[in-house]
Motif scaffolding. Structure first.
Motif, PDB file in Angstrom:
ATOM      1  N   CYS A 147       0.870  -1.131  -0.163  1.00 63.36           N
ATOM      2  CA  CYS A 147       0.054  -0.026  -0.012  1.00 63.36           C
ATOM      3  C   CYS A 147       0.732   1.291   0.034  1.00 63.36           C
ATOM      4  N   ALA A 148       2.133   1.195  -0.046  1.00 63.45           N
ATOM      5  CA  ALA A 148       2.979   2.414  -0.120  1.00 63.45           C
ATOM      6  C   ALA A 148       2.701   3.495  -1.215  1.00 63.45           C
ATOM      7  N   ALA A 149       2.520   4.891  -0.549  1.00 67.45           N
ATOM      8  CA  ALA A 149       2.670   5.996  -1.746  1.00 67.45           C
ATOM      9  C   ALA A 149       3.905   6.370  -2.230  1.00 67.45           C
ATOM     10  N   THR A 150       4.908   5.748  -1.408  1.00 64.22           N
ATOM     11  CA  THR A 150       6.130   5.992  -1.695  1.00 64.22           C
ATOM     12  C   THR A 150       7.317   5.223  -1.269  1.00 64.22           C
ATOM     13  N   TYR A 151       8.371   5.060  -1.798  1.00 63.27           N
ATOM     14  CA  TYR A 151       9.359   3.897  -1.687  1.00 63.27           C
ATOM     15  C   TYR A 151      10.613   4.448  -1.225  1.00 63.27           C
ATOM     16  N   SER A 152      11.363   3.780  -0.212  1.00 66.11           N
ATOM     17  CA  SER A 152      12.562   4.491   0.315  1.00 66.11           C
ATOM     18  C   SER A 152      13.841   3.932  -0.354  1.00 66.11           C
ATOM     19  N   PHE A 153      15.045   4.795  -0.300  1.00 62.82           N
ATOM     20  CA  PHE A 153      16.194   4.500  -0.852  1.00 62.82           C
ATOM     21  C   PHE A 153      17.370   4.398   0.448  1.00 62.82           C
ATOM     22  N   GLU A 154      18.185   3.350   0.235  1.00 65.15           N
ATOM     23  CA  GLU A 154      19.159   3.008   1.460  1.00 65.15           C
ATOM     24  C   GLU A 154      20.031   4.444   1.681  1.00 65.15           C
ATOM     25  N   ASN A 155      20.307   5.184   0.659  1.00 64.67           N
ATOM     26  CA  ASN A 155      21.349   6.261   0.558  1.00 64.67           C
ATOM     27  C   ASN A 155      21.186   6.948  -0.606  1.00 64.67           C
ATOM     28  N   THR A 156      22.116   7.857  -0.959  1.00 59.05           N
ATOM     29  CA  THR A 156      22.058   8.915  -2.210  1.00 59.05           C
ATOM     30  C   THR A 156      22.481   7.972  -3.340  1.00 59.05           C
ATOM     31  N   GLN A 157      23.488   7.142  -3.275  1.00 61.14           N
ATOM     32  CA  GLN A 157      23.943   6.333  -4.393  1.00 61.14           C
ATOM     33  C   GLN A 157      22.918   5.377  -4.949  1.00 61.14           C
ATOM     34  N   ALA A 158      22.067   4.806  -3.647  1.00 63.34           N
ATOM     35  CA  ALA A 158      20.934   3.834  -4.256  1.00 63.34           C
ATOM     36  C   ALA A 158      20.181   4.918  -5.199  1.00 63.34           C
ATOM     37  N   VAL A 159      19.505   6.109  -5.022  1.00 65.38           N
ATOM     38  CA  VAL A 159      18.882   6.766  -5.861  1.00 65.38           C
ATOM     39  C   VAL A 159      19.549   6.917  -7.218  1.00 65.38           C
ATOM     40  N   ILE A 160      20.863   7.133  -7.185  1.00 66.86           N
ATOM     41  CA  ILE A 160      21.707   7.406  -8.451  1.00 66.86           C
ATOM     42  C   ILE A 160      21.542   6.060  -9.229  1.00 66.86           C
ATOM     43  N   ASP A 161      21.924   4.942  -8.356  1.00 67.19           N
ATOM     44  CA  ASP A 161      21.798   3.581  -9.079  1.00 67.19           C
ATOM     45  C   ASP A 161      20.396   3.423  -9.855  1.00 67.19           C
ATOM     46  N   PHE A 162      19.443   3.627  -9.118  1.00 64.32           N
ATOM     47  CA  PHE A 162      17.998   3.638  -9.459  1.00 64.32           C
ATOM     48  C   PHE A 162      17.845   4.348 -10.883  1.00 64.32           C
ATOM     49  N   ILE A 163      18.321   5.360 -10.781  1.00 57.95           N
ATOM     50  CA  ILE A 163      18.246   6.220 -11.956  1.00 57.95           C
ATOM     51  C   ILE A 163      19.013   5.840 -13.091  1.00 57.95           C
ATOM     52  N   GLU A 164      20.396   5.668 -12.817  1.00 58.71           N
ATOM     53  CA  GLU A 164      21.212   5.163 -14.006  1.00 58.71           C
ATOM     54  C   GLU A 164      20.885   3.795 -14.870  1.00 58.71           C
ATOM     55  N   GLN A 165      20.495   2.910 -13.609  1.00 61.85           N
ATOM     56  CA  GLN A 165      20.559   1.678 -14.311  1.00 61.85           C
ATOM     57  C   GLN A 165      18.994   1.282 -14.843  1.00 61.85           C
ATOM     58  N   ASP A 166      18.093   2.269 -14.570  1.00 60.68           N
ATOM     59  CA  ASP A 166      16.773   1.976 -14.721  1.00 60.68           C
ATOM     60  C   ASP A 166      16.084   0.765 -13.882  1.00 60.68           C
TER      61      ASP A 166
END
Ligand code: PLP
Length: 401
Positions: free
Chosen positions: A36-55
């Motif tokens: 039921c989450a409206a948003t999803y968390s990331f461990e750290n900044t690098q995890a956000v960058i990996d998510f974006i770069e690796q789709d």
């Protein structure tokens, strides 16, 4: 029925149960938990960058989709034999999003003229405001469709079978026309479903479904889907993320659950549709039955060659031309309920004149070939004998006036 369907059939029911699902799920649950989450968390900044770069295929923000939706999308892609599927909150939001993403001012689209009324409304009223031209040509007339093509034509669109006339389109010809002119093709196969028809295998680029109907199948949720290549659908997926016409996690769970029995339900819808079409065709009060499984249907041979079955939708006209006679049949039905929609387990009956075309002029109804005495029924999964008994008494009650 179909002697040599072109549909790769083996494994279809297995795909309906297991397709798109991870083998190991959270909490060792055999079924997918509802997230039921409206948003999803990331461990750290690098995890956000990996998510974006690796789709990476993971949750980000709820408007872009949710984990339950991803599972359903993969299951639908598997059933349709497509690379990618996008789920929407309704069939119409799928249609609108797709056309908005694909078209720009000055572009043209060509449509066969038998189609879902709201699809036509959107093109003629809303797309027109953005400078997109819609040309409608007679259903199945490929010469007229080819003649309507201009250098600005971007999409060829049809339904198959059409709603409510149940005309069947030759998808080989449809796909070939698109390829010849390098124009993408889209089929609204809501009435056929992937159980009965596989448009992508015939070379059509995109398939659209009102998932609300047979795929969900229980008259309890709305959804829509598009299936095609990931590259071809990328702009539509981006636009869906901007608008947020996604389905809730709860709805996706219901849909995933319903899809597991989809092949079983279709088998019964097909059997009931055929039995009821045959019953109506032999009834003295009935003038005409529209059903691809009847030898009297103009595309019966094509339907037998390309479809596994013909679904639960049956349209017919009474011999009595008065709209009140058809209304009396609908009113006298006890098992069939008066309601719009189709494809659910409950059988429904409706008079298109009243339910969909009441505010139109008689000329418009003639143009769209909706006679006053037309009745459309959606056969559910009840016993065929009970449905036939109900129609028999309703036709008799209407005759008595
Ligand atoms: C119902 C239907 C739609 C629209 O789908 P919704 O889920 O109601 O938005 C589109 N095309 C066809 C053929 C339909 O029957």
């Amino acid at each position: 029925m179909a002697d040599q369907p072109k549909i790769p059939r083996s494994g279809f029911s297995t795909l309906a149960v297991h397709g798109g699902e991870a083998r190991e799920k959270a909490f060792f649950s055999l079924t997918d938990p509802i997230v039921c989450a409206a948003t999803y968390s990331f461990e750290n900044t690098q995890a956000v960058i990996d998510f974006i770069e690796q789709d990476q295929p993971r949750g980000e923000y709820g408007r872009y989709g949710n984990p339950n939706e991803m599972v359903v999308e993969q299951k639908l892609a598997a059933l349709e034999g497509g690379e990618s599927a996008i789920l929407f909150s309704t069939g119409m939001s799928a249609f609108v999003c797709f056309l908005m993403a694909k078209l720009a001012a000055g572009d043209e689209i060509i449509f066969f003229d038998e189609c879902y009324r709201r699809s036509r409304d959107f093109c003629q009223t809303d797309l027109a405001k953005f400078g997109v031209v819609t040309r409608q040509v007679p259903t199945g007339d490929f010469a007229a469709m080819e003649a309507a093509i201009t250098p600005r034509t971007k999409l060829l669109i049809s339904e198959s079978p059409t709603n409510p006339h149940l005309s069947v389109i030759d998808l080989d010809q449809f796909a070939a026309l698109g390829k010849k002119h390098q124009i993408e093709t889209m089929i609204d196969a809501t009435l056929a479903t992937p159980y009965n028809l596989q448009p992508l295998a015939a070379g059509v680029d995109y398939v659209l479904h009102s998932v609300t109907k047979y795929l969900a199948g229980h008259n309890d949720l709305l959804a829509g889907a598009l299936v095609g290549s990931a590259a071809g659908l990328a702009s539509t997926r981006t636009l869906r993320g901007i608008i947020g016409v996604i389905n809730s996690a709860h709805n996706c769970y219901l849909l995933q659950r319903g899809l597991k029995t989809f092949p079983l339900r279709m088998e019964r819808h097909n059997a009931n549709g055929q039995a009821i079409a045959e019953f109506l065709a032999s009834h003295p009060a009935v003038a005409k039955v529209y059903y691809p499984g009847l030898p009297s249907h103009p595309q019966h041979e094509l339907a037998c060659r390309t479809m596994r079955g013909f679904g639960g939708l049956v349209t017919f006209e009474l011999k009595n031309p008065d709209w009140k006679a058809a209304a009396a049949v609908c009113d006298a039905a006890k098992l069939f309920r008066i309601a719009p929609s189709l494809g659910g387990v409950e059988s429904l009956i409706e008079q298109p004149l009243v339910i969909s075309y009441f505010k139109m002029t008689p000329e418009q109804r003639r143009q769209y070939r909706i006679p006053d005495n037309m009745i459309r029924i959606s056969c559910g999964i009840e016993d065929a004998e009970d449905l036939i008994a109900d129609l028999r008494q309703a036709l008799a009650a209407a005759e008595m006036g």
